[in-house]
Design a protein around this motif. Structure first.
Motif, short mmCIF file in Angstrom:
data_model
loop_
_atom_site.label_atom_id
_atom_site.label_comp_id
_atom_site.label_asym_id
_atom_site.label_seq_id
_atom_site.Cartn_x
_atom_site.Cartn_y
_atom_site.Cartn_z
N THR A 147 19.61 -6.53 62.44
CA THR A 147 18.43 -5.91 61.85
C THR A 147 18.46 -4.40 61.93
O THR A 147 17.91 -3.73 61.08
CB THR A 147 17.17 -6.43 62.55
OG1 THR A 147 17.25 -6.12 63.95
CG2 THR A 147 17.06 -7.92 62.38
N LYS A 148 19.12 -3.86 62.96
CA LYS A 148 19.15 -2.42 63.12
C LYS A 148 20.58 -1.99 63.40
O LYS A 148 20.90 -1.47 64.46
CB LYS A 148 18.19 -1.96 64.23
CG LYS A 148 16.72 -2.24 63.89
CD LYS A 148 15.78 -1.71 64.95
CE LYS A 148 14.32 -1.94 64.57
NZ LYS A 148 13.38 -1.42 65.56
N ASP A 149 21.44 -2.21 62.43
CA ASP A 149 22.85 -1.89 62.56
C ASP A 149 23.07 -0.45 62.13
O ASP A 149 22.77 -0.08 61.00
CB ASP A 149 23.66 -2.84 61.68
CG ASP A 149 25.15 -2.71 61.94
OD1 ASP A 149 25.56 -1.76 62.65
OD2 ASP A 149 25.91 -3.57 61.45
N PRO A 150 23.62 0.39 63.01
CA PRO A 150 23.83 1.80 62.64
C PRO A 150 25.04 2.01 61.73
O PRO A 150 25.21 3.10 61.21
CB PRO A 150 24.05 2.48 63.99
CG PRO A 150 24.61 1.40 64.86
CD PRO A 150 23.94 0.12 64.42
N ALA A 151 25.87 1.00 61.54
CA ALA A 151 27.07 1.16 60.71
C ALA A 151 26.71 1.16 59.24
O ALA A 151 25.82 0.43 58.80
CB ALA A 151 28.06 0.03 61.01
N PRO A 152 27.40 1.96 58.43
CA PRO A 152 27.17 1.93 56.96
C PRO A 152 27.59 0.57 56.41
O PRO A 152 28.71 0.11 56.65
CB PRO A 152 28.09 3.05 56.44
CG PRO A 152 28.47 3.87 57.63
CD PRO A 152 28.41 2.95 58.81
N SER A 153 26.71 -0.06 55.68
CA SER A 153 27.03 -1.38 55.12
C SER A 153 26.29 -1.56 53.80
O SER A 153 25.20 -1.04 53.62
CB SER A 153 26.66 -2.50 56.10
OG SER A 153 25.27 -2.56 56.31
N GLU A 154 26.91 -2.30 52.91
CA GLU A 154 26.33 -2.63 51.61
C GLU A 154 26.65 -4.09 51.32
O GLU A 154 27.67 -4.61 51.77
CB GLU A 154 26.92 -1.76 50.49
CG GLU A 154 26.82 -0.27 50.72
CD GLU A 154 25.47 0.29 50.39
OE1 GLU A 154 24.63 -0.51 49.88
OE2 GLU A 154 25.24 1.48 50.60
N THR A 155 25.78 -4.74 50.55
CA THR A 155 25.96 -6.15 50.26
C THR A 155 25.81 -6.42 48.78
O THR A 155 24.92 -5.89 48.12
CB THR A 155 24.93 -7.00 51.04
OG1 THR A 155 25.04 -6.70 52.43
CG2 THR A 155 25.16 -8.48 50.82
N VAL A 156 26.71 -7.23 48.26
CA VAL A 156 26.60 -7.75 46.91
C VAL A 156 26.06 -9.17 47.04
O VAL A 156 26.68 -10.03 47.66
CB VAL A 156 27.95 -7.76 46.19
CG1 VAL A 156 27.81 -8.34 44.79
CG2 VAL A 156 28.52 -6.34 46.12
#
Length: 814
Positions: free
Chosen positions: A125-134
């Motif tokens: 829920t609070k991930d500091p890593a850059p992430s994107e989802t398709v």
């Protein structure tokens, strides 16, 4: 204030939506249901997204009659996450048989994302890593020329399809990135690149995480793509079939046989209702893809494959669930590497055979602890063959003869994982501890042969010949272990810290590496509309199994000829590993600011940087008539990215726009490009420059638009700087600085339009979706080949653009 109301009912079924604040009508018996709705004050609204731990994902939508979707969940403890128009909320809840549990979640501004839904695993829920989802919805509705899930990844800022056709995640080669399917490693043990084909219909979402600070992720130095498959339906049977009409091959206005046939069929449903369910998907692919600068009937690569995916989902007890899957993906690709200067007779064929077996068991311990056990076994065999044994000759304008390299590879990987997520602990804040242990055993049995190569100059006379020693066979095994510990510390509602430590060990390097990671997630304002997150971490990659067997590959002799045809010099190069093998290592950090500008407008400003060392590079060294072809860990590369992204949502319309300024720089003699699936015979000294997939400026726009007559429009506009290339002379030696020339700017506008329809079928009606997709709508000149040899009369000319192309779509569902 926006609120999400969720009513959980275990051991019952729902027959009507009911009213918020009241219990839904319950009749019959199934193992759990979830009732979701969104309200603003007392006004009822829809289109929220809710995700639960335990691989259950729900998007609520209304149909024309105002009815809402429902999803079944087993009894147990869940972490609930709700999303709506850039807002989010989180809460933990326990669902028990025979009881109704209601939850009221107060939505606050969320981080900017390029998709609407998320992966189906345990949420961060609070991930500091850059992430994107398709999301599944995007995979279904966005234009996708190959209809492969990986082809949709360039919808993510910082992800591009490079000049070799491979997907490059956040400035890394595809062999430097991780690839997971349901958290199982699916890379090729030999090359390190992705090596699995899944029917797109079984994919729930694809997430790209750049610099993942969660210590469960490891064995790569770049980003990681993680695929979540759909959960089988426990209650009803569903069947879909599409692409049943083949495409004809149009070559310059003449129909010349079959262009493509890609039928897909997928069904899901219960085996034991409410307890055991199955998903089965089949896909056959026959595709001819043209190189438009070659003669009409000799311009196609030919792909033929069959992909099958079977998945069983099981609710064993109220606290235990399991998933088992089996995938097979044989494939034959004829004319690999076909381009303007390498015609069909001089290209190799690539044949693969593979399967993956996978089992995951999840067990809720106590109130909130979760133990996840996982086993996977992957087999991947590959063969590289030539069209003929004719001498391989490189001319300025073309290539003749049969491909010079033959390979036979037999590989396997067996993996075991144990992860445990502790129930939250309260001291100096709320701690969520995780620990994990993994073991992998990989094997490689191979054989390689190299045939002589002749280089001809501008007068079509030999200027150089490369000959090789006899074929060689080899085998190697590798054992890898890893263990990690992590903690997500919520100091207060506005500040969360993430800490992790991972240890990796393998038998090839004989070393153990510690990889510390840390990140933070901070709400800068009390209203939660301004969020700041960032982190720093260290990552270690595995050693591809082709690397340690390098000294056993055939050696080479390079002979140079004068203008009279006599040999001027001859050097024998022996393959050598220079120094002890080490695991590649990267250090990464990022900082990101998210701001909710308006109620439906989210803005992201982000910066990330990665520095990688100990890359595997090859470079020739010579003295007199002898020399060495050195493989070493001396390579390094770096990537930096500045990103501005915005997401605007109004009603059912979603618009995404981003600008990325980036730089990918490093050593160019990557080992895999010379000894991977498509070997290259000429190896010049290593140099440092912009990497081949470097695109400094990229603008990306895409969205989902709900048009009249139930039409859904998904436009995608991608513009970026052309990729770099180097200049050569007739000896294939580089002239001037490397990779300073560039292809023209790439620009492509794609569009897919779909509409749901109902077809009469006896007393019932079948659901279907029809539509059309167009690729490179404006027919922009986007070449993929360049004549980079200064001795050619066509020097600096570009070839092989992708022309405008139309595709029909028809999906039948019942």
């Amino acid at each position: 204030m926006r609120r999400v109301f969720i009513a959980f009912v275990a051991a019952c079924s729902l027959t009507s939506p009911g009213v918020f604040g009241q219990a839904p009508t319950a009749t019959g018996r199934i193992e759990g249901a979830v009732f979701v709705g969104v309200s603003s004050g007392h006004a009822f609204a829809a289109d929220a997204t809710v995700r639960l731990s335990g691989r259950v994902v729900l998007e609520t939508e209304t149909d024309e009659n105002g009815n809402y979707t429902f999803a079944a969940v087993p009894s147990g403890t869940y972490r609930i996450e709700a999303f709506l128009s850039g807002l989010e909320a989180t809460q933990t809840i326990t669902v028990e048989a025979g009881k109704i549990v209601r939850a009221e979640l107060h939505l606050k501004p969320a981080e900017v994302k390029s998709s609407v839904t998320v992966t189906a695993g345990a949420p961060e829920t609070k991930d500091p890593a850059p992430s994107e989802t398709v999301s599944e919805k995007t995979l279904r509705e966005a234009p996708n020329v190959n209809e492969r899930f990986e082809s949709s990844l360039p919808l993510i800022p910082g992800v591009v399809r490079g000049p070799d056709g491979h997907i490059n995640l956040k400035g890394t080669r595809n062999t430097q990135s991780g690839a997971l399917v349901n958290s199982a490693n699916v890379t090729d043990p030999v090359t390190g690149g992705p090596a699995i084909n899944l029917p797109i219909d079984v994919v729930s979402s694809v997430q790209v995480i750049s610099n993942p600070y969660d210590p469960q992720y490891g064995k790569f130095t770049g980003a990681v793509s993680t695929v979540a498959t759909k959960t089988s339906d426990y209650d009803k049977f569903h069947f879909s079939i599409q692409n049943i009409v083949p495409r004809l091959r149009d070559r310059d206005g003449t129909i010349a046989g079959l262009g493509a046939a890609t039928p897909r069929m997928t069904f899901t449903g219960p085996i034991v209702k409410g307890r055991v369910a199955v998903t089965q998907s089949f896909e056959y692919r026959f595709v001819r893809a043209p190189v438009n600068s070659l003669p009409p009937l000799r311009r196609d690569t030919k792909l033929e494959s069959f992909d099958s995916y079977t998945q069983f989902d099981m609710i064993l007890t109220p606290k235990q669930t399991a998933t088992a899957s089996f995938a097979v993906y044989p494939q034959k690709l004829d004319f690999l590497g076909l381009n303007t200067f390498t015609p069909q007779p001089s290209t190799p064929d690539f044949h693969q055979r593979g399967f993956q077996a996978y089992v995951q068991h999840r067990y809720i311990i106590g109130a909130k602890g979760l133990l996840t056990s996982q086993f996977s076994h992957k087999r991947f065999d590959a063969d590289i063959t030539a069209q003929s044994d004719d001498p391989y000759r490189l001319f300025l304008e073309t290539t003749e003869g049969g491909f010079f390299n033959r390979q036979a590879r037999r590989t396997s990987r067996t993996s075991l994982q144990e992860n445990y997520q502790f129930a939250p602990r309260q001291f100096a804040g709320s701690h969520s501890f995780t620990v994990g242990l993994s073991y992998e055993h990989s094997t490689y049995r191979g054989r390689q042969a190299f045939l002589p190569v002749e280089i001809d100059g501008f007068s079509d006379r030999p200027v150089e010949r490369i000959s090789f020693t006899p074929p060689s066979s080899f085998q190697i095994d590798q054992n890898e272990t890893a263990w990690f510990v992590g903690d997500q510390l919520a100091i207060n509602p506005r500040l969360t810290l993430n800490f992790g430590m991972r240890f990796d060990n393998d038998t090839i390097t004989g070393s153990t590496h510690a990889a510390p990671r840390a990140g933070f997630f901070l709400a800068l304002t009390k209203d939660g509309k301004t969020l700041l997150k960032g982190g720093v971490g260290r990552f270690y990659d595995r050693v591809p199994l082709m690397v340690p067997v390098f000294p056993e590959l055939p050696n080479r002799t390079v002979t140079v000829f004068g203008q009279d045809g006599a040999a001027v010099s001859s050097v024998y190069y022996q393959n050598r590993i220079n120094g002890e093998l080490q695991n590649p290592r990267s250090t990464s950090w990022n900082l990101e600011l998210d701001r909710q500008i308006l109620a439906r407008l989210l803005l992201r400003v982000a910066y990330e940087r990665r520095n990688t060392t100990r890359d595997f590079v090859v470079s020739p060294q010579s003295s007199g008539t002898s020399g060495t072809l050195d493989l070493s860990n001396r390579g390094s590369d770096s990537y930096r990215e500045f990103q501005v992204a915005a997401r605007y949502q109004v009603a059912r319309h979603v618009l995404n726009a981003s600008y990325v300024r980036s730089r990918a720089f490093g050593d160019l003699n990557d080992f895999n490009q010379f000894f991977g699936n498509l070997a290259q015979p000429v190896i010049q000294p290593d140099a440092r420059a912009r990497l081949p997939f470097d695109a400094p400026n990229r603008f990306l726009f895409w969205g989902t638009l709900a048009a009249p007559w139930k039409l859904t429009l998904v436009p995608v506009y991608d513009v970026h700087t052309g990729f770099p290339y180097s200049v050569q002379n007739e000896f294939r030696e580089y002239v001037g600085p490397r990779n300073v020339a560039r292809f023209p700017r790439f620009s492509s506008f794609d569009l897919q339009v779909t509409r749901p329809i109902a077809l009469p079928f006896g007393e019932n009606r079948l659901h279907a979706r029809v539509g059309v997709g167009v690729f490179n709508l404006f027919n922009h000149f986007d070449p993929r080949d360049v004549q980079n040899n200064v001795a050619s009369a066509r020097f600096a000319e570009f070839f092989n653009t992708s022309w405008r192309e139309y595709r029909g779509k028809f999906v039948l569902e019942f």
